[in-house]
Enzyme design. Structure first.
Site, PDB file in Angstrom:
ATOM      1  N   HIS A   1       7.675 -68.063 -89.060  1.00 34.35           N
ATOM      2  CA  HIS A   1       6.618 -67.919 -90.070  1.00 34.35           C
ATOM      3  C   HIS A   1       5.844 -66.611 -89.851  1.00 34.35           C
ATOM      4  O   HIS A   1       5.678 -65.801 -90.759  1.00 34.35           O
ATOM      5  CB  HIS A   1       5.691 -69.138 -89.965  1.00 34.35           C
ATOM      6  CG  HIS A   1       4.600 -69.170 -90.977  1.00 34.35           C
ATOM      7  ND1 HIS A   1       4.626 -69.995 -92.071  1.00 34.35           N
ATOM      8  CD2 HIS A   1       3.450 -68.458 -91.078  1.00 34.35           C
ATOM      9  CE1 HIS A   1       3.534 -69.796 -92.792  1.00 34.35           C
ATOM     10  NE2 HIS A   1       2.799 -68.862 -92.200  1.00 34.35           N
ATOM     11  N   GLU A   2       5.401 -66.410 -88.621  1.00 34.55           N
ATOM     12  CA  GLU A   2       4.617 -65.199 -88.337  1.00 34.55           C
ATOM     13  C   GLU A   2       5.485 -63.949 -88.450  1.00 34.55           C
ATOM     14  O   GLU A   2       5.020 -62.905 -88.927  1.00 34.55           O
ATOM     15  CB  GLU A   2       3.971 -65.278 -86.946  1.00 34.55           C
ATOM     16  CG  GLU A   2       2.936 -66.376 -86.787  1.00 34.55           C
ATOM     17  CD  GLU A   2       1.860 -66.368 -87.870  1.00 34.55           C
ATOM     18  OE1 GLU A   2       1.495 -65.278 -88.346  1.00 34.55           O
ATOM     19  OE2 GLU A   2       1.393 -67.461 -88.241  1.00 34.55           O
TER      20      GLU A   2
END
Ligand code: ATP
Length: 614
Positions: free
Chosen positions: A418-419
């Protein structure tokens, strides 16, 4: 600073009222006990014991009152019992020759005392709401500081040059009123400081008093309003009375929107009645004082748009001073002021710190310095180093690290992807702030975060920049979809921010071709505190539905672009995800090494525009 809550003399009077009341109550409660102290207590009999005693010819006399019968036995002992409705009692007493007397109800105890107590009580409540009383409801809670002692001057304020110039004029008025009035001009009565939170409005007001050397009465708008209608108004009256006695003086009302909101906006609620009465009293007091009295009102608000027009008309808060967020030099000045008492390591360059803190208010900057000093002390250092400031800024921006929050390997992988999605999107797009750091160490409420650092202060944003920003916001969700073919709850905050931004593009910035350059957002949107997201009440249902459609289209477009871009850069995405899993924090420079630009990153088109991003 000292509290002004009524003089000692007034307190003495207040307490003596209460003492009298308490004494009366105590006496009435203790009366039977006191009676028993001075003589033998009468025996308490049940009514049937009493009649048996009469029939046994043991009773000599009785006194019958409305609710009880008291009497003495023939052996002189006293007794008492309750009176019941018994028509056979008198014939019985007569039969046994008992001496009977009647007693009228004691008017003092019967009704005069209760009435007196009630009158006394209401008198006290009236005093309490008007001009005193033990709780001092109606006393203003203004904190007073003598100007000379406040110790704050304009030297203590950084980055508010224009506001300081405006307020310097006020100090001149206060110091030398005759000079300005000699040609017939009138002194202004009130100055309204408007600006985002933490920009130093309170500090400016204090410094104005400090510079003019006059007492400073400070109160927050919310402190006027109580549960009881009329209390706020009497507090306003009291505040002005106190200030007039010490004139020349400055009265400062923080968060004036708490009482100064538009009247009649929510009629029918008693809290609103209270607020309106308070506001009316404030307006009346402002009209009432002559400019020559030397009183100056300063008020502060973050929400100027909700203020009642009557407050802003000439003769009231007719001067408006905007206190905005500090710019680069402003932040540098604030840094200088607040680091005066801090031991700095040689590697700290205040100019660099100012550069990496755009959008920070004066209070944020002060907070960063304090955090940095605390971090350095915690680590036992002799001076605060640049790395401490870095950590402090990160803490202020993203919250404290929460290393104790353990994630399982699968969750860690999802957060890393996600990051990595956010970070990669930010690195690949040209119109967004560069990535400083990405981390999967939980901070605040977030499980991971991508920290983008602006390179300069920005006052305007173009449509393309906003669209790219949306892609970065949705980069996390897109990466999850690509890597795991399913999505998680981790993107909730991103989605909220993306939807809010897209909606503002449609309803405020006129950036939707479908809707056109029309403002549809409600006026309740606040200038300094962010949007409320509501549409104006006049917007039709059909238009509202079109706004929803357009908002959804913009968000979907951004997600499609993110998916396309990250799909083309899948190798970099996986590499960054792995690096994050391995070392938890990856710097901007390390990401740059991973991303192979421009060979790998294929052009990504926005459906809204023709520009290609490479
Ligand atoms: P709010 O609107 O939330 O009441 P405010 O605008 O009144 O905020 P202050 O209470 O004056 O802000 O600021 C809080 C603290 O931040 C100050 O005590 C001061 O330490 C610091 N500060 C804010 N602005 C400045 C500034 N321009 N120069 C120096 N310090 C500042």
């Amino acid at each position: 600073m000292n509290d002004t809550k009524g003089t000692t003399k007034e307190r003495k009077i207040k307490f003596s009222y209460w003492h009298v009341l308490l004494l009366i109550l105590a006496l009435s409660v203790l009366r039977p006990l006191i009676g028993s102290f001075f003589g033998a207590a009468p025996a308490d009999l049940s009514y049937s014991e009493f009649t048996t005693a009469v029939q046994g010819n043991r009773v000599r006399d009785v006194v019958i009152s409305a609710d009880r019968i008291e009497g003495t036995f023939r052996d002189d002992l006293a007794f008492r019992t309750v009176r019941v409705d018994d028509p056979s009692l008198l014939p019985l007493l007569k039969e046994y020759s008992v001496n009977v007397r009647g007693r009228l109800a004691n008017p003092l105890l019967g009704w005069i005392l209760p009435v007196l107590v009630m009158v006394g009580f209401s008198f006290m409540i009236m005093r309490r709401t008007r001009g005193g009383g033990i709780f001092s409801f109606s006393k203003s809670k203004a904190r007073v500081s003598e100007g000379e002692q406040s110790g704050v001057t304009f030297q203590d304020i950084g980055g508010a040059g224009e506001a300081v110039t405006d307020l310097q004029e006020i100090t001149e008025f206060l110091k030398n009123p005759e000079h300005f009035q000699r040609l017939g001009g009138k002194m202004p009565k009130g100055v309204l400081l408007v600006g985002p939170p933490g920009t130093g409005k309170t500090l400016l007001a204090k410094a104005t008093a400090g510079e003019a050397g006059v007492p400073f009465f400070s109160l927050s708008g919310a402190e006027f309003v109580e549960m009881f209608v009329g209390v706020g108004a009497s507090r306003v009256r009291d505040l002005f009375q106190q200030a007039k006695k010490k004139a020349p003086a400055i009265i400062f009302i923080d968060e004036i929107d708490a009482i100064g909101g538009r009247r009649g906006s929510a009629a029918g609620f008693s809290t609103n009645d209270e607020r309106e009465q308070t506001l009316n009293q404030l307006l009346a007091e402002m009209d009432g004082f002559q400019p020559t009295t030397g009183l100056m009102m300063i008020a502060a608000t973050n929400r100027p748009e909700v203020l009642d027009a009557a407050l802003l008309r000439p003769g009231r808060f007719d001067r408006r001073v905007v206190v905005g967020l500090p710019d680069l030099t402003g932040r540098q000045e604030i840094l200088q002021i607040h680091t005066k008492a801090i031991t700095l390591a040689p590697d700290v360059v205040l100019e660099n710190l100012a550069k990496i803190t755009p959008g920070f208010s004066g209070a944020d900057v002060a907070n960063v310095i304090n955090e940095a000093a605390l971090l350095a002390s915690r680590d036992g250092k002799d001076a605060v180093a640049a790395s401490d400031f870095d950590a402090a800024i990160e803490r202020v921006v993203a919250g404290s690290e929460r290393r104790t929050r353990a994630m399982n390997p699968r969750e860690k992988h999802v957060v890393a992807a996600h990051e990595a999605g956010h970070a990669l999107a930010a690195v690949l797009l040209p119109n967004v702030d560069p990535v400083h750091k990405v981390s999967i160490i939980p901070r605040g409420n977030a499980l991971g975060y991508t920290w983008q650092r602006p390179v300069e202060d920005r006052y305007l944003m173009g449509q393309e920049e906003l669209q790219d920003r949306l892609v970065v916001l949705l980069g996390g969700r897109a990466a999850e979809k690509l890597v795991f073919a399913e999505v998680s709850t981790g993107a909730a905050d991103d989605l909220a921010r993306a939807t809010d931004l897209a909606r503002r593009m449609v309803t405020e910035y006129g950036m939707s071709e479908e809707i056109g350059p029309i403002r549809l957002a409600a006026d309740t949107q606040t200038q300094y505190l962010g949007a409320t997201g509501h549409l104006d009440a006049s917007v039709s249902v059909t238009t509202a539905a079109r706004v929803d459609d357009e908002t959804a289209r913009i968000v979907h477009d951004a997600l499609d672009r993110a998916l396309e871009m990250l799909g083309h850069n899948r190798i970099s995405l996986d590499a960054l995800t792995q690096l994050l899993c391995d070392q938890e924090t990856v710097s901007g420079a390390e990401i740059a090494k991973i991303v192979k630009r421009p060979a790998e990153s294929a052009p990504v088109r926005s459906k809204n525009k023709a520009a290609a991003i490479g």
